[in-house]
Design a protein around this motif. Structure first.
Motif, PDB file in Angstrom:
ATOM      1  N   PRO A 107       0.667  -1.145  -0.012  1.00 34.57           N
ATOM      2  CA  PRO A 107       0.007   0.080  -0.124  1.00 34.57           C
ATOM      3  C   PRO A 107       0.810   1.278   0.105  1.00 34.57           C
ATOM      4  O   PRO A 107       1.864   1.109   0.395  1.00 34.57           O
ATOM      5  CB  PRO A 107      -0.888  -0.112   1.272  1.00 34.57           C
ATOM      6  N   ARG A 108       0.174   2.332  -0.722  1.00 35.00           N
ATOM      7  CA  ARG A 108       0.822   3.647  -0.566  1.00 35.00           C
ATOM      8  C   ARG A 108      -0.251   4.606  -0.373  1.00 35.00           C
ATOM      9  O   ARG A 108      -1.249   4.648  -0.715  1.00 35.00           O
ATOM     10  CB  ARG A 108       1.992   3.807  -1.568  1.00 35.00           C
ATOM     11  N   LEU A 109       0.160   5.711   0.271  1.00 35.71           N
ATOM     12  CA  LEU A 109      -0.892   6.866   0.487  1.00 35.71           C
ATOM     13  C   LEU A 109      -0.332   7.734  -0.522  1.00 35.71           C
ATOM     14  O   LEU A 109       0.663   8.365  -0.417  1.00 35.71           O
ATOM     15  CB  LEU A 109      -0.663   7.408   2.027  1.00 35.71           C
ATOM     16  N   VAL A 110      -1.453   8.075  -1.414  1.00 40.64           N
ATOM     17  CA  VAL A 110      -1.202   9.291  -2.468  1.00 40.64           C
ATOM     18  C   VAL A 110      -1.838  10.429  -1.882  1.00 40.64           C
ATOM     19  O   VAL A 110      -2.835  10.823  -1.594  1.00 40.64           O
ATOM     20  CB  VAL A 110      -2.067   8.996  -3.741  1.00 40.64           C
ATOM     21  N   ALA A 111      -0.897  11.460  -1.435  1.00 39.86           N
ATOM     22  CA  ALA A 111      -1.138  12.643  -0.744  1.00 39.86           C
ATOM     23  C   ALA A 111      -2.179  13.491  -1.661  1.00 39.86           C
ATOM     24  O   ALA A 111      -2.006  13.509  -2.757  1.00 39.86           O
ATOM     25  CB  ALA A 111      -0.115  13.431  -0.644  1.00 39.86           C
ATOM     26  N   ALA A 112      -3.250  13.654  -0.864  1.00 39.45           N
ATOM     27  CA  ALA A 112      -4.075  14.753  -1.574  1.00 39.45           C
ATOM     28  C   ALA A 112      -4.512  15.708  -0.489  1.00 39.45           C
ATOM     29  O   ALA A 112      -5.583  15.278   0.396  1.00 39.45           O
ATOM     30  CB  ALA A 112      -5.306  13.970  -2.042  1.00 39.45           C
ATOM     31  N   PRO A 113      -4.124  16.798  -0.282  1.00 40.98           N
ATOM     32  CA  PRO A 113      -3.543  17.599  -1.204  1.00 40.98           C
ATOM     33  C   PRO A 113      -2.032  17.167  -1.138  1.00 40.98           C
ATOM     34  O   PRO A 113      -1.488  16.604  -0.405  1.00 40.98           O
ATOM     35  CB  PRO A 113      -3.664  19.256  -0.887  1.00 40.98           C
ATOM     36  N   PRO A 114      -1.242  17.541  -2.337  1.00 34.74           N
ATOM     37  CA  PRO A 114       0.236  17.231  -2.191  1.00 34.74           C
ATOM     38  C   PRO A 114       0.807  18.134  -1.165  1.00 34.74           C
ATOM     39  O   PRO A 114       0.417  18.953  -1.016  1.00 34.74           O
ATOM     40  CB  PRO A 114       0.695  17.556  -3.961  1.00 34.74           C
ATOM     41  N   VAL A 115       2.091  17.714  -1.025  1.00 33.92           N
ATOM     42  CA  VAL A 115       3.006  18.543  -0.231  1.00 33.92           C
ATOM     43  C   VAL A 115       4.141  19.140  -1.086  1.00 33.92           C
ATOM     44  O   VAL A 115       4.514  18.659  -2.169  1.00 33.92           O
ATOM     45  CB  VAL A 115       3.287  17.886   1.140  1.00 33.92           C
ATOM     46  N   ALA A 116       5.072  19.848  -0.298  1.00 35.52           N
ATOM     47  CA  ALA A 116       6.302  20.232  -0.533  1.00 35.52           C
ATOM     48  C   ALA A 116       6.343  21.187  -1.922  1.00 35.52           C
ATOM     49  O   ALA A 116       7.404  21.078  -2.679  1.00 35.52           O
ATOM     50  CB  ALA A 116       7.110  19.011  -0.660  1.00 35.52           C
ATOM     51  N   GLY A 117       5.262  21.629  -2.096  1.00 36.60           N
ATOM     52  CA  GLY A 117       5.232  22.635  -3.415  1.00 36.60           C
ATOM     53  C   GLY A 117       4.997  21.683  -4.525  1.00 36.60           C
ATOM     54  O   GLY A 117       5.104  22.256  -5.726  1.00 36.60           O
TER      55      GLY A 117
END
Length: 188
Positions: free
Chosen positions: A134-144
């Protein structure tokens, strides 16, 4: 009338029976896969966040659900091929998060055209969608970074019907070839 060879006939019969069994097994898998895909499609519509899966069983039940994790520290930064929310190809920026209990979670921080972008992110709270891995797809993204494409269960192939037809075709082909071989042997 010529005699039918017993051992080759038994071998062909066993092979044909196995191929037919594999065809029906694929049909059963088709039903299972359709049920799983329906479960994933329903999971996409749920807005409540779930906890990060700790084992394989939890992972399967939570795929395509929204989740939140607290990344105490981030390490092993990497990038892999990915698509952004607009469908453009580029690089999905990943990191391995250490959670408060010491377990690890792979996170996709966001997307960029360049590998290893957004390198200054060192951890924190992340919201996103649990994708296979598994992986978490960030929403919203981070680090610009830009937003990654949200994982979509409709992209999971469901070829079981085609595989079933293929196994039945193999069984029929084996029978036809064996029948032709017996007819040729009978003429000699």
């Amino acid at each position: 009338m010529p005699r039918i060879p017993i051992l080759p006939t038994l071998v062909v019969a066993a092979a044909v029976a196995l191929m037919i069994w594999l065809g029906f097994w694929q049909l059963r898998r088709l039903d299972e896969k359709e049920s799983l895909l329906a479960h994933y499609a329903a999971a996409q519509t749920m807005t409540a966040e779930v906890s990060w899966p700790r084992d394989a069983a939890g992972q399967k039940d939570r795929l395509y659900r929204r989740a939140r994790i607290d990344c105490v520290s981030a390490a092993n930064r990497s990038s892999m091929a990915g698509r952004n929310a607009n469908g453009e190809s580029g690089m999905a920026q990943t990191a391995e998060c250490t959670l408060a209990d010491g377990s690890k979670a792979l996170v996709v921080l966001g997307w960029s055209r360049l590998p290893m972008a957004g390198g200054d992110w060192s951890g924190g709270a992340l919201h996103g969608v649990i994708a296979p891995g598994p992986r978490l797809v960030a929403a919203p993204p981070v680090a610009g970074l830009e937003a990654n494409a949200i994982p979509d269960p409709s992209e999971i192939p469901n070829n079981h019907f085609a595989y079933a037809v293929q196994w039945f075709f193999f069984a029929a082909t084996a029978l036809v070839i064996y029948a032709l071989a017996l007819m040729k042997r009978g003429r000699k």
